[in-house]
Design an enzyme around this catalytic site. Structure first.
Site, PDB file in Angstrom:
ATOM      1  N   LYS A 223      34.925  39.203  35.390  1.00 58.24           N
ATOM      2  CA  LYS A 223      33.869  38.417  36.051  1.00 58.24           C
ATOM      3  C   LYS A 223      32.497  38.886  35.571  1.00 58.24           C
ATOM      4  CE  LYS A 223      34.345  41.679  39.817  1.00 58.24           C
ATOM      5  NZ  LYS A 223      35.116  42.022  41.015  1.00 58.24           N
TER       6      LYS A 223
ATOM      7  N   TYR B  74       0.504  49.673  32.140  1.00 62.57           N
ATOM      8  CA  TYR B  74      -0.035  49.042  33.344  1.00 62.57           C
ATOM      9  C   TYR B  74      -0.460  50.084  34.368  1.00 62.57           C
ATOM     10  CZ  TYR B  74       1.537  44.295  32.122  1.00 62.57           C
ATOM     11  OH  TYR B  74       1.705  43.074  31.538  1.00 62.57           O
TER      12      TYR B  74
HETATM   13  C1  LIG Z   1      35.841  43.094  40.838  1.00 63.09           C
HETATM   14  C2  LIG Z   1      37.206  43.153  41.378  1.00 63.09           C
HETATM   15  C3  LIG Z   1      38.159  43.998  40.822  1.00 63.09           C
HETATM   16  C4  LIG Z   1      37.824  45.073  39.800  1.00 63.09           C
HETATM   17  O1  LIG Z   1      37.229  46.155  40.477  1.00 63.09           O
HETATM   18  P1  LIG Z   1      36.711  47.467  39.709  1.00 63.09           P
HETATM   19  O2  LIG Z   1      36.229  48.345  40.802  1.00 63.09           O
HETATM   20  O3  LIG Z   1      35.612  47.016  38.805  1.00 63.09           O
HETATM   21  O4  LIG Z   1      37.853  48.034  38.958  1.00 63.09           O
HETATM   22  C5  LIG Z   1      39.454  43.890  41.285  1.00 63.09           C
HETATM   23  N1  LIG Z   1      39.774  43.018  42.274  1.00 63.09           N
HETATM   24  C6  LIG Z   1      38.868  42.216  42.842  1.00 63.09           C
HETATM   25  C7  LIG Z   1      39.290  41.295  43.928  1.00 63.09           C
HETATM   26  C8  LIG Z   1      37.559  42.257  42.425  1.00 63.09           C
HETATM   27  O5  LIG Z   1      36.649  41.473  43.015  1.00 63.09           O
END
Ligand SMILES: *Cc1c(COP(=O)(O)O)cnc(C)c1O
Length: 346
Positions: free
Chosen positions: A37, A246
């Site tokens: 994601k 800045y």
């Molecule tokens: C993002 C996510 C993961 C992966 O988690 P990590 O801590 O990055 O390994 C697994 N399962 C779900 C439902 C997630 O949202």
């Protein structure tokens, strides 16, 4: 696409990515998927998926339908799972892409049934109290007749030695007995390190694939994947008493060779990193001076007599270390990395 060479780079180590996936997979007998994601945690989902697919990874998790569409040309549609659920408006697009929805609520289950159903996943909430069917909503008839591939749940505190981990495991185990599914899945990166009891049929690491270290016991095995470098756009020597940047927050106490570098908060290098982050050239540290601005940082390169316009500066970005320095999570440090970086896989 453009032919311009971006003046800042993420150098991405594809072998390290695959090595991290193999290490996580090797922690048990379960299948090992990948959370990709947020554009592969900022690295570039297309390149991540292609490499992990070639290494044998079969299950890819995204949050949004748009993210599923972006990788749907790379893997079979039923290898892509969409974590954030469905709305009525999504249904026609779902059918077109063929990715598998994670149904998070009784309403989504009803919607899916009404739309003709088909293969789906179901998220149970075993205690994070975020997405998923809560224990108070849990009733076996809710799931009757559904074609459930993965029944999943998500750990809230796997990066800590918390009693919540075994509590979630216990509840998920009970729930899995009441729901028919082909596969069961609980563990993220940190959850994998809690032991095989947590693995079930499929694990879902994200962070650790990309070099993040959510639990220290995995630190020796997880390889860094991301390194940052930025080009020097200008070099000048500033007189003692002159200020830099800045709001003149830094005043030179001696003649200072200042490099202005193509990296700023719009690239995810936040203003609060000044005084914390470290830059170097040819292994010699060059302190950031003055404010980090949108597109630029300034550094004292007095120590490097030969350094000149057009040279590249290494930007330290060790995830656990930077997280400790900045107070940002390793997840934020990755996903903040902006779209202006050239992403170069080696
Ligand atoms: C993002 C996510 C993961 C992966 O988690 P990590 O801590 O990055 O390994 C697994 N399962 C779900 C439902 C997630 O949202």
């Amino acid at each position: 696409m453009t032919d311009f060479e971006p003046p800042l780079r993420l150098t991405l180590d594809g072998e390290a990515l695959v090595s991290n996936w193999r290490y996580l997979k090797g922690q048990g007998q379960a299948g090992c998927g990948a959370a990709v994601k947020a554009n592969g945690y900022g690295l570039g989902a297309v390149d991540v998926v292609r490499r992990l697919r070639d290494a044998g990874c079969r299950d890819f998790f995204v949050a949004h339908w748009g993210e599923a569409a972006a990788i749907s040309h790379l893997v079979a549609p039923d290898c892509i799972s969409v974590l954030n659920g469905i709305t009525a408006a999504d249904i026609p697009h779902i059918r077109q892409i063929g990715a598998i929805p994670v149904l998070n609520t009784p309403q989504q289950i009803a919607l899916w049934r009404a739309a003709g159903g088909g293969r789906c996943h179901v998220m149970l909430d075993s205690g994070i109290n975020r997405l998923g069917i809560g224990n108070e909503q849990f009733a076996a008839p809710l799931f009757e007749g559904l074609d459930i591939d993965i029944l999943l749940s998500h750990l809230a505190s796997a990066d800590e030695d918390s009693a919540q981990n075994s509590a979630q495991l216990h509840l998920f185990r009970q729930q899995t007995k009441l729901v028919k599914a082909k596969r069961f899945s609980l563990a993220n990166s940190a959850g994998i390190m809690l032991g095989r009891d947590f693995h079930f049929d499929l694990t879902r690491p994200g962070l650790a694939l990309y070099g993040g270290v959510p639990r220290t016991e995995m630190a020796p095995q997880i390889k860094p994947v991301v390194s940052l470098s930025s080009r020097i756009l200008q070099v000048r020597t500033i007189a003692a008493g002159e200020s830099v940047g800045y709001n003149a927050t830094y005043t030179c106490t001696a003649p200072t060779k200042v490099a202005t570098i193509s990296l700023g908060y719009a690239d995810g290098y936040l203003r609060s990193f000044a005084g914390k982050g470290s830059l170097s050239a040819h292994g010699v540290p060059v302190p950031i001076i003055g404010r980090v601005s949108m597109d630029l940082v300034t550094a004292d390169v007095t120590a490097l007599v030969d350094l000149k316009e057009g040279d590249w500066i290494d930007v330290a970005y060790d995830l656990p270390h930077m997280s400790g320095l900045t107070g940002l999570s390793q997840y934020e440090l990755l996903t903040n990395l902006g779209h202006r970086f050239g992403r170069i896989w080696k």
